[in-house]
Design a protein around this motif. Sequence first.
Motif, mmCIF file in Angstrom:
data_model
loop_
_atom_site.group_PDB
_atom_site.id
_atom_site.type_symbol
_atom_site.label_atom_id
_atom_site.label_comp_id
_atom_site.label_asym_id
_atom_site.label_seq_id
_atom_site.Cartn_x
_atom_site.Cartn_y
_atom_site.Cartn_z
ATOM 1 N N LEU B 195 0.854 -1.191 0.000
ATOM 2 C CA LEU B 195 0.000 0.000 0.000
ATOM 3 C C LEU B 195 0.886 1.236 0.000
ATOM 4 C CD1 LEU B 195 -2.205 -1.546 2.714
ATOM 5 C CD2 LEU B 195 -3.237 -0.552 0.689
ATOM 6 N N ILE B 221 -1.154 -4.560 7.463
ATOM 7 C CA ILE B 221 -1.990 -4.553 6.253
ATOM 8 C C ILE B 221 -2.769 -5.861 6.076
ATOM 9 C CG2 ILE B 221 -0.293 -3.026 5.150
ATOM 10 C CD1 ILE B 221 0.228 -5.348 3.107
ATOM 11 N N VAL B 224 -6.603 -5.730 5.369
ATOM 12 C CA VAL B 224 -6.892 -5.155 4.055
ATOM 13 C C VAL B 224 -6.629 -6.200 2.969
ATOM 14 C CG1 VAL B 224 -6.264 -3.344 2.411
ATOM 15 C CG2 VAL B 224 -6.254 -2.855 4.873
ATOM 16 N N ARG B 227 -9.270 -9.002 3.012
ATOM 17 C CA ARG B 227 -10.527 -8.536 2.409
ATOM 18 C C ARG B 227 -10.437 -8.563 0.885
ATOM 19 N NH1 ARG B 227 -11.226 -3.678 -0.716
ATOM 20 N NH2 ARG B 227 -10.020 -2.508 0.818
#
Lengths: 244, 303
Positions: B195, B221, B224, B227
């Motif tokens: 990211l 992370i 994230v 997901r």
Amino acid sequence: MKQSRFEITENVPLTGSVYRMRIAGDTGDVARPGQFVSLRLSGYYLRRPISVCDREGDCLTLIYKTVGAGTRAMSGMKPGETLDVLTGLGNGYDLSESGDAPLLLGGGVGVPPLYWLGKELVRQGRRVTAVLGFNTRAEVFYEEEFRALGCRVTVATADGSYGRKGFVTDALPADYSYVYTCGPMPMLRAVWRATKPSGQYSFEERMGCGFGACMGCTCKTAGGPKRLCREGPVLRKEEILWDD
Amino acid sequence: MGRLNVTLCGLPLDNPVIPASGTFGYGYEFAGLYDINVLGTFSFKGTTRQARFGNPTPRIAECTAGMINAVGLQNPGVEKVISEELPRLKACFHKPVMANVSGFSVEDYAYTCALLDKEPQVGWLEVNVSCPNVHGGGMSFGTEPRAAAEVTKAVKAVASKPVIVKLSPNVTDIVLIARACEDAGADGISLINTLLGMRIDLKTKRPVIANTMGGFSGPAIFPVALRMVYQVSKAVRIPVVGMGGVRSAEDVIEMMLAGASAVQIGAENLVNPFACRDIIAALPQVMDAYGINTLQDIIGGAH
């Protein structure tokens, strides 16, 4: 490289922000002065690379400066606590090129790795001169320790509050065979310009892993890109390329 | 089949654990630490057509539960990878390796992939359209469905090996990009790359990273990444390789439940060089603890 647990046997301040930690454990991979170890600190993601100041049997001496939260937390650790340590990192200094009268030039927390180096050079019968540079009197450490090794010692302070006034390059001896140095980048650069003989320069850089995997600390050299954690931190004078 | 065995794009893996590109070099740094043949495979350092020095230093910044890197695809170039790195690797790794490729034009990708595809050691091509640390390439191909599809098509045209496209999380809808790659012929999708993030040094009041920004990775992370793996694996029919903040056998299982056929481990290798070996060793016990018989059975189990 080895990963093992070390026990803290001492953790004491030498100055307001510089601490000496002694740790005991498997030092089998700590081969040469100028190498470093990397400590895992609880609550901090990346390891902290710290140069080895001395190795005696199963004991390592590490001298570090509290520059951020991680090293501040480290300064609060107590004897008896243990640390996850990667040992045997970096190339270290090559002692074979020292000549008869090597010169050690250290600045601030660049001084510690030169201690073990000086000890080994004296043991080999060399006439060792050490010039140790600090900002001010209150920051001076290890002057007596270098003298006790048998080195000729000069201390320089930038503000003139102790020893010679100026930088290490203002306190160079008249004659020396070779240069070993460690300190901040501007100092290394000044040494590179001010000294004639060849030498070995130890660099500092933000590291990711400390053992050659991430390419986080690569620098350009005359011999191509080098990972300071692996092919360094010690570079020979001839291979150093300055940025401009 | 053993309990840990999985299949990735038709090729068997002894286990789903794969060190991620950029955290494992070309393998031999780690081969000095443990027998890297215990790995499922590993994805080697991102390779480009020409040699690259990468970005100026500092390239690394620490974060809470993670790190930022801005290495910038330092690598010796594909020809040297083939003539020097792969022969060195051959001596210590006897399984098919995942070749990670990056580029600055569609032709770059195709050229580099065509060369690596011919190497018998290469099992998969992982096409990185998601590097956040280079300008005019890398991530710019992975933030736009049409560009990602174009790269995928060009690589597929020259590749005989499975092509896995590695996606960036720095997009509004990662599912759109994944679908575009699938439609363009991708054999698999890997995600997530780092990211985009940054840190500022309070003393200098300047960005810590010389390149200002870099790729944020590490345990922070993981949710994230999980997901996105879940979303993408539900939306595509091709296998998904999950990564992002994985640091334990439990995390590997969670990623597989989200839909990952295999799992890459990145930043954790840098703080614990034995991470992948330890995770593989821990898997059977953790599977027992959660009543999991074989890993192949749990892929997408949470869907």
